[in-house]
Motif scaffolding. Structure first.
Motif, mmCIF file in Angstrom:
data_model
loop_
_atom_site.group_PDB
_atom_site.id
_atom_site.type_symbol
_atom_site.label_atom_id
_atom_site.label_comp_id
_atom_site.label_asym_id
_atom_site.label_seq_id
_atom_site.Cartn_x
_atom_site.Cartn_y
_atom_site.Cartn_z
ATOM 1 N N PHE A 190 0.839 -1.202 0.000
ATOM 2 C CA PHE A 190 0.000 0.000 0.000
ATOM 3 C C PHE A 190 0.871 1.248 0.000
ATOM 4 O O PHE A 190 2.052 1.205 0.346
ATOM 5 C CB PHE A 190 -0.923 0.001 1.221
ATOM 6 N N TYR A 191 0.291 2.347 -0.422
ATOM 7 C CA TYR A 191 0.998 3.624 -0.454
ATOM 8 C C TYR A 191 0.370 4.650 0.485
ATOM 9 O O TYR A 191 0.797 5.787 0.539
ATOM 10 C CB TYR A 191 1.007 4.195 -1.877
ATOM 11 N N VAL A 192 -0.677 4.252 1.179
ATOM 12 C CA VAL A 192 -1.387 5.238 1.978
ATOM 13 C C VAL A 192 -0.776 5.364 3.381
ATOM 14 O O VAL A 192 -0.178 4.409 3.895
ATOM 15 C CB VAL A 192 -2.897 4.874 2.038
ATOM 16 N N GLY A 193 -0.873 6.531 3.956
ATOM 17 C CA GLY A 193 -0.421 6.732 5.333
ATOM 18 C C GLY A 193 1.081 6.988 5.431
ATOM 19 O O GLY A 193 1.768 7.190 4.440
ATOM 20 N N TYR A 194 1.560 6.970 6.676
ATOM 21 C CA TYR A 194 2.991 7.192 6.915
ATOM 22 C C TYR A 194 3.794 6.038 6.318
ATOM 23 O O TYR A 194 4.748 6.256 5.574
ATOM 24 C CB TYR A 194 3.261 7.273 8.421
ATOM 25 N N THR A 195 3.384 4.814 6.652
ATOM 26 C CA THR A 195 4.103 3.649 6.156
ATOM 27 C C THR A 195 4.042 3.584 4.635
ATOM 28 O O THR A 195 5.032 3.265 3.974
ATOM 29 C CB THR A 195 3.489 2.358 6.754
ATOM 30 N N GLY A 196 2.873 3.906 4.081
ATOM 31 C CA GLY A 196 2.723 3.891 2.631
ATOM 32 C C GLY A 196 3.674 4.856 1.944
ATOM 33 O O GLY A 196 4.232 4.548 0.887
ATOM 34 N N GLY A 197 3.858 6.006 2.554
ATOM 35 C CA GLY A 197 4.796 6.979 2.009
ATOM 36 C C GLY A 197 6.210 6.406 1.953
ATOM 37 O O GLY A 197 6.931 6.563 0.973
ATOM 38 N N ILE A 198 6.583 5.730 3.041
ATOM 39 C CA ILE A 198 7.913 5.097 3.081
ATOM 40 C C ILE A 198 8.023 4.031 1.986
ATOM 41 O O ILE A 198 9.030 3.922 1.291
ATOM 42 C CB ILE A 198 8.152 4.451 4.480
ATOM 43 N N ARG A 199 6.930 3.252 1.788
ATOM 44 C CA ARG A 199 6.927 2.227 0.727
ATOM 45 C C ARG A 199 7.138 2.862 -0.646
ATOM 46 O O ARG A 199 7.850 2.338 -1.478
ATOM 47 C CB ARG A 199 5.613 1.452 0.729
ATOM 48 N N LEU A 200 6.472 3.983 -0.851
ATOM 49 C CA LEU A 200 6.590 4.643 -2.155
ATOM 50 C C LEU A 200 8.011 5.171 -2.371
ATOM 51 O O LEU A 200 8.579 5.057 -3.445
ATOM 52 C CB LEU A 200 5.560 5.783 -2.274
ATOM 53 N N ILE A 201 8.595 5.718 -1.299
ATOM 54 C CA ILE A 201 9.990 6.171 -1.398
ATOM 55 C C ILE A 201 10.885 4.988 -1.752
ATOM 56 O O ILE A 201 11.733 5.074 -2.647
ATOM 57 C CB ILE A 201 10.460 6.795 -0.061
ATOM 58 N N GLU A 202 10.662 3.876 -1.060
ATOM 59 C CA GLU A 202 11.475 2.682 -1.346
ATOM 60 C C GLU A 202 11.373 2.300 -2.809
ATOM 61 O O GLU A 202 12.371 1.999 -3.470
ATOM 62 C CB GLU A 202 11.007 1.501 -0.475
ATOM 63 N N ASP A 203 10.128 2.291 -3.326
ATOM 64 C CA ASP A 203 9.925 1.859 -4.715
ATOM 65 C C ASP A 203 10.575 2.822 -5.698
ATOM 66 O O ASP A 203 11.241 2.411 -6.641
ATOM 67 C CB ASP A 203 8.422 1.743 -5.023
ATOM 68 N N ILE A 204 10.383 4.119 -5.464
ATOM 69 C CA ILE A 204 10.931 5.113 -6.394
ATOM 70 C C ILE A 204 12.458 5.077 -6.373
ATOM 71 O O ILE A 204 13.116 5.018 -7.414
ATOM 72 C CB ILE A 204 10.428 6.532 -6.042
ATOM 73 N N TYR A 205 13.032 5.059 -5.170
ATOM 74 C CA TYR A 205 14.494 5.103 -5.095
ATOM 75 C C TYR A 205 15.133 3.780 -5.488
ATOM 76 O O TYR A 205 16.289 3.752 -5.912
ATOM 77 C CB TYR A 205 14.947 5.597 -3.716
ATOM 78 N N SER A 206 14.375 2.676 -5.368
ATOM 79 C CA SER A 206 14.909 1.410 -5.864
ATOM 80 C C SER A 206 15.106 1.499 -7.367
ATOM 81 O O SER A 206 16.086 1.010 -7.910
ATOM 82 C CB SER A 206 13.953 0.254 -5.545
ATOM 83 N N VAL A 207 14.141 2.122 -8.042
ATOM 84 C CA VAL A 207 14.265 2.306 -9.493
ATOM 85 C C VAL A 207 15.479 3.173 -9.800
ATOM 86 O O VAL A 207 16.294 2.864 -10.667
ATOM 87 C CB VAL A 207 12.986 2.963 -10.062
ATOM 88 N N ALA A 208 15.621 4.247 -9.022
ATOM 89 C CA ALA A 208 16.698 5.198 -9.293
ATOM 90 C C ALA A 208 18.071 4.587 -9.031
ATOM 91 O O ALA A 208 18.985 4.744 -9.837
ATOM 92 C CB ALA A 208 16.499 6.458 -8.448
ATOM 93 N N VAL A 209 18.229 3.875 -7.904
ATOM 94 C CA VAL A 209 19.567 3.366 -7.594
ATOM 95 C C VAL A 209 19.957 2.187 -8.497
ATOM 96 O O VAL A 209 21.126 1.990 -8.778
ATOM 97 C CB VAL A 209 19.739 2.957 -6.102
ATOM 98 N N GLN A 210 18.956 1.460 -8.960
ATOM 99 C CA GLN A 210 19.272 0.355 -9.872
ATOM 100 C C GLN A 210 19.999 0.874 -11.097
ATOM 101 O O GLN A 210 20.843 0.226 -11.676
ATOM 102 C CB GLN A 210 17.986 -0.330 -10.324
ATOM 103 N N ARG A 211 19.627 2.064 -11.474
ATOM 104 C CA ARG A 211 20.187 2.651 -12.665
ATOM 105 C C ARG A 211 21.645 3.050 -12.467
ATOM 106 O O ARG A 211 22.441 3.001 -13.395
ATOM 107 C CB ARG A 211 19.350 3.884 -12.972
ATOM 108 N N TRP A 212 21.957 3.452 -11.268
ATOM 109 C CA TRP A 212 23.315 3.966 -11.029
ATOM 110 C C TRP A 212 24.270 2.915 -10.486
ATOM 111 O O TRP A 212 25.433 3.204 -10.263
ATOM 112 C CB TRP A 212 23.251 5.169 -10.080
ATOM 113 N N ASN A 213 23.727 1.720 -10.245
ATOM 114 C CA ASN A 213 24.618 0.694 -9.709
ATOM 115 C C ASN A 213 24.667 -0.530 -10.608
ATOM 116 O O ASN A 213 23.898 -0.662 -11.515
ATOM 117 C CB ASN A 213 24.159 0.308 -8.302
#
Lengths: 138, 432
Positions: B409-432
């Protein structure tokens, strides 16, 4: 544009014959929104046409023309051939194989139990709307 | 002139059979052509006790168009009642019976006295998409099943959110919303998902208020319930993702429910402390601007487009490019949603386009200068486009092809953290 509808009825009043068991079709011609009896066509079992078409397959030898055999390529039952110039056929019940053969010839089928008049009224009204690009909404 | 819709992002109203499916032990009975349900069923988490393959269907054809399909519908419902053990039977009509004028209401009325409730919704495709269909199902439940209750249960809140199955995260989101509401000392009531169902529907009239978390979907349902069942509602238009919006959400709901102010602040404080602890630990990554795109676009339905835009701006400090709302939002709601997009922190405003045509959306994205590679959060259709632009891509809206979500889920405080994880996972995959 005129077209024909085949009706499987023994008494001419009610749709009371199945496609497989009917011995004749009453053909109606529809023109300008009204329909008229055109002719009666009788089906003879083991007609020559059927024999010729099936002579290379044992399975089809005993085809009774009601859909049990001759389902393959070009193997239309002679009953379907009998009404191949019709736009639709109306009967009480119709088998799956015959449905497929009719579909291939773009002949619609309606398996209903009602009077001939009711069926023809509804079907011709439907076709008239489709042909004139009128909405089906009642 | 007839128009082609390129890359459709929703289904026809009959797609609301998935709304019914989301209610445990409720079964859709379809009065439609034989191909409709097959085309509408996703294979995303829709198997189980009832799956689209066994939905009873009248499978109407040309004969029923000419002679009427009412009789077939009657026997289909009667037999569904005999052979399928369900709690609620919802008849959904497709385009064909609606056009030829089958009287579904009359047929369904034959089953008024049956042991199990049978209701119907006219979900013809030409009446709207599956967001509208979802509303029609809820309307049918209110109109044909629910009765006003004089007894109210203290603290009971019905929670309504966006469309199940259309929203990939529907299950996780609604559970997380429940948790947040329960945290305020209220009792949440929802009708979708595991261990919910007819008993929760029966509880709806006893609620003190309805909480709707959606920009526009179900606003009509809330009004209907207010009128028929006397339940007031709180409409919170933004899907709360991350600390900023979720804290605001809790304050607003708490205030509406009359929860003690100090209590609310304490709850928020606890949540935020943990949230910012996590953010702080990764602050160096967030501040490393090389990793993340400078500008982003969201291509999604109104709830995600708005929710994610607010989150990325307010919580992460990213800069919005144009955002695209693809759910065919009714005109009456567009102005308000546009205003919500303009009300972002740091005086930022996001331009928003209400656009259903994928071709036009892609044209606009391609012609925009993202000052480097873009961050695109959208449907699977945007994947190839983003790859062409060497951007970061995350699949968050329907259709979803490269993500499996069971109860994330993306809702709430925890959801926000999940979304950050997903977005930055995409970003770091690219640079590593």
């Amino acid at each position: 544009m005129s077209y024909k509808i085949a009706v499987a009825s023994s008494d001419g009043e009610n749709i009371n014959e199945t496609f497989g068991s009917t011995e004749k079709f009453i053909i109606y011609e529809v023109a300008g929104g009204s329909y008229e009896k055109f002719e009666e066509r009788f089906y003879q079992e083991e007609s020559d046409a059927d024999q010729n078409r099936c002579n290379n397959s044992d399975k089809c030898r005993n085809s009774d023309g009601c859909g049990s055999g001759c389902g393959g390529k070009g193997g239309n039952s002679s009953k379907v051939e009998l009404i191949s110039d019709c736009r639709a056929v109306v009967c009480k019940k119709i088998g799956f194989h015959i449905q497929k053969q009719l579909e291939r010839k773009a002949i619609s089928f309606f398996d209903v139990s009602c009077t001939v008049k009711e069926a023809l009224d509804k079907i011709t009204a439907y076709y008239s709307r489709i042909d004139n690009h009128e909405p089906l909404r009642k | 002139m007839a128009k082609l819709l390129d890359k459709q992002r929703y289904k026809c109203a009959l797609g609301a059979m998935q709304t019914v499916q989301a209610i445990t032990r409720a079964i859709p009975v379809l009065h439609s052509g034989p191909g409709c349900a097959q085309k509408l069923s996703d294979s995303i988490g829709s198997s189980g006790y009832f799956s689209p393959n066994i939905f009873p269907c009248t499978s109407i054809n040309e004969k029923d168009v000419v002679f009427g399909g009412a009789k077939k519908l009657d026997t289909t419902i009667a037999n569904a009642l005999k052979v399928i053990d369900a709690d609620l039977y919802v008849v959904l009509t497709g385009c064909i019976p609606e056009i030829v004028g089958d009287d579904t209401a009359e047929v369904v009325s034959h089953f008024e006295d049956s042991e199990k409730p049978v209701i119907y919704a006219s979900t013809a495709g030409f009446k709207g998409n599956n967001y509208k269909g979802h509303e029609q199902i809820i309307d049918a439940i209110i109109d044909q099943y629910l009765e006003k209750s004089e007894v109210k249960e203290k603290g009971l809140v019905n929670i309504w959110a966006d469309v199940p199955y259309q929203d990939l995260f529907w299950l996780g989101n609604i559970r997380e919303l429940e948790k947040l509401i329960a945290g305020l000392g209220l009792t949440p009531n929802t009708i979708f998902g595991y261990q919910r169902g007819i008993k929760n529907i029966d509880r709806i009239p006893k609620a003190e208020f309805n909480l709707l978390v959606s920009p526009w979907v179900s606003v009509g349902n809330m009004k209907k319930m207010e009128k028929k069942l006397g339940i007031p509602y709180l409409h919170y238009p933004t899907l709360p993702i991350g600390a900023f919006e979720t804290s605001k959400f809790l304050r607003e709901v708490g205030k509406f429910a009359g929860v003690d102010k100090e209590k609310i602040e304490n709850i928020i404080n606890d949540h935020e402390n943990y949230y910012y602890y996590l953010i702080e630990r990764y602050a160096d990554m967030f501040l490393e601007t090389r990793v993340m795109a400078k500008q982003f676009s969201v291509v999604a339905d109104a709830q995600y487009a708005l929710g994610i835009t607010k989150f990325l701006v307010n919580d992460l400090g990213l800069v919005p490019a144009k955002q695209f709302v693809t759910d065919d939002t009714p005109k009456a709601f567009q102005e308000q949603i546009r205003k919500d997009f303009e009300n972002l922190n740091y005086g930022l405003k996001a331009e928003v386009g209400f656009e259903t045509d994928g071709y036009k959306i892609h044209q606009e994205i391609q012609s925009h200068d993202y000052h480097g590679y873009p961050l695109i959060l959208g449907s699977y259709y945007e994947k190839e486009l983003t790859e062409k632009m060497f951007g970061h891509f995350l699949n968050i809206s329907w259709p979803v092809q490269d993500k499996v979500v069971l109860d994330d889920f993306y809702v709430g405080y925890t959801g926000g953290i999940r979304l950050i994880e997903d977005i930055y996972s995409v970003a770091v995959q690219r640079w590593n």
